[in-house]
Design an enzyme around this catalytic site. Sequence first.
Site, short mmCIF file in Angstrom:
data_model
loop_
_atom_site.label_atom_id
_atom_site.label_comp_id
_atom_site.label_asym_id
_atom_site.label_seq_id
_atom_site.Cartn_x
_atom_site.Cartn_y
_atom_site.Cartn_z
CG ASP A 91 8.07 -16.75 -30.23
OD1 ASP A 91 7.03 -16.18 -30.83
OD2 ASP A 91 8.30 -16.87 -28.88
NE ARG A 139 12.77 -12.88 -27.10
CZ ARG A 139 11.80 -13.47 -26.36
NH1 ARG A 139 11.44 -12.57 -25.28
NH2 ARG A 139 11.58 -14.81 -26.51
CD GLN A 184 12.25 -18.27 -23.33
OE1 GLN A 184 12.14 -17.29 -22.66
NE2 GLN A 184 11.67 -19.03 -23.83
CG ASP A 189 2.30 -13.92 -19.48
OD1 ASP A 189 2.83 -15.02 -19.96
OD2 ASP A 189 2.00 -12.85 -19.80
CD GLU A 241 6.08 -12.42 -19.01
OE1 GLU A 241 6.29 -13.33 -19.93
OE2 GLU A 241 5.64 -11.34 -19.25
CB SER A 284 5.08 -16.67 -21.57
OG SER A 284 4.17 -16.69 -22.63
#
Length: 335
Positions: free
Chosen positions: A56, A110, A125, A236, A249, A252
């Site tokens: 991604d 990340r 996730q 979202d 959030e 997504s």
Amino acid sequence: MLQLPKNYKDLLGGQQETEKGIKAVKDMFQENLSAQLSLLRVTAPMMVVSGQGLNDDLNGVERPVRFPVKSLGDRQAEVVHSLAKWKRIKLAQMQIPAGRGIYTDMNALRPDEDLDNIHSIYVDQWDWERVITADERNDTFLKKTVRRIYEAIKVSENKLFVDFPQLEPVLPEDIFFISSEELLQRYPGKTPKEREDAICAEYGAVFVSGIGCTLSDGSRHDGRAADYDDWSLNGDILLWNSLLGHAFEVSSMGIRVDAAALLRQLEESGQLHKRDLYYHRELLEGRLPLTIGGGIGQSRLCMFLLRKAHIGEIQSAIWPEEMRRECAAAGIILL
């Protein structure tokens, strides 16, 4: 930026009860999600080979963690940012029919994240993907799927209340839908994040669609990679976090690009060179199914449902020492 809520109190009273709560949320929610969307749990990779277009790209600027693999002649591999594209290939390999899909635990790194209450280097996730028909590539089907996911969240909140009565349900009965363009017109003088705060404060649970599209003022509500979501059919899921006073959030998601949408979005973003990558060739040559999919933050959802002020109360990760000290002084104990 770090937020320290005044008079913060851990409603679960300590790490032992918190760990029990985390397990309860994860067990309940993935069962509810699987039932709502007819998903089969599968195993997933932590890394992919570089240069195949499988990872991604997020906003296109984040650096993946790369390393050479000795057994592959020092060919480069990289830790995933998410499994947005890998899942589609997995569905093709498994020959999953329309109306059914898969989900998995996705663990990512990340390192370019700016650390605060809701952002961590470590990302966990539920990545899910479901095969759809050409007739289902529309806004009506997208909203139907969003409502099912929101129902899974609400059921989890209500079940959690049975075991932890101090965690009173706060979610509204229904989720509100609005496009990023409608949001711009509604709050013309605000930034995208300020618009999200305003709409979530009003409705409690909101789905903002059209993430990645160019808006009427020439801006974009937020960045989204060009090669998985169809920018006209994505969005979202945002919940109002009263503890932090912001939109929050938790997911997504979107209907994925077909060949036409892929080429259109690659051209718009100046990335047509990606047509020659493995994933993109598979899609353009018709070997991948039409799908809808997304990611739902595990630590994010636990943080919201367990009424925590910092994602570090849910997951064990790396935090600046100054942040640890400030959080401890405010009664926020990071794992």
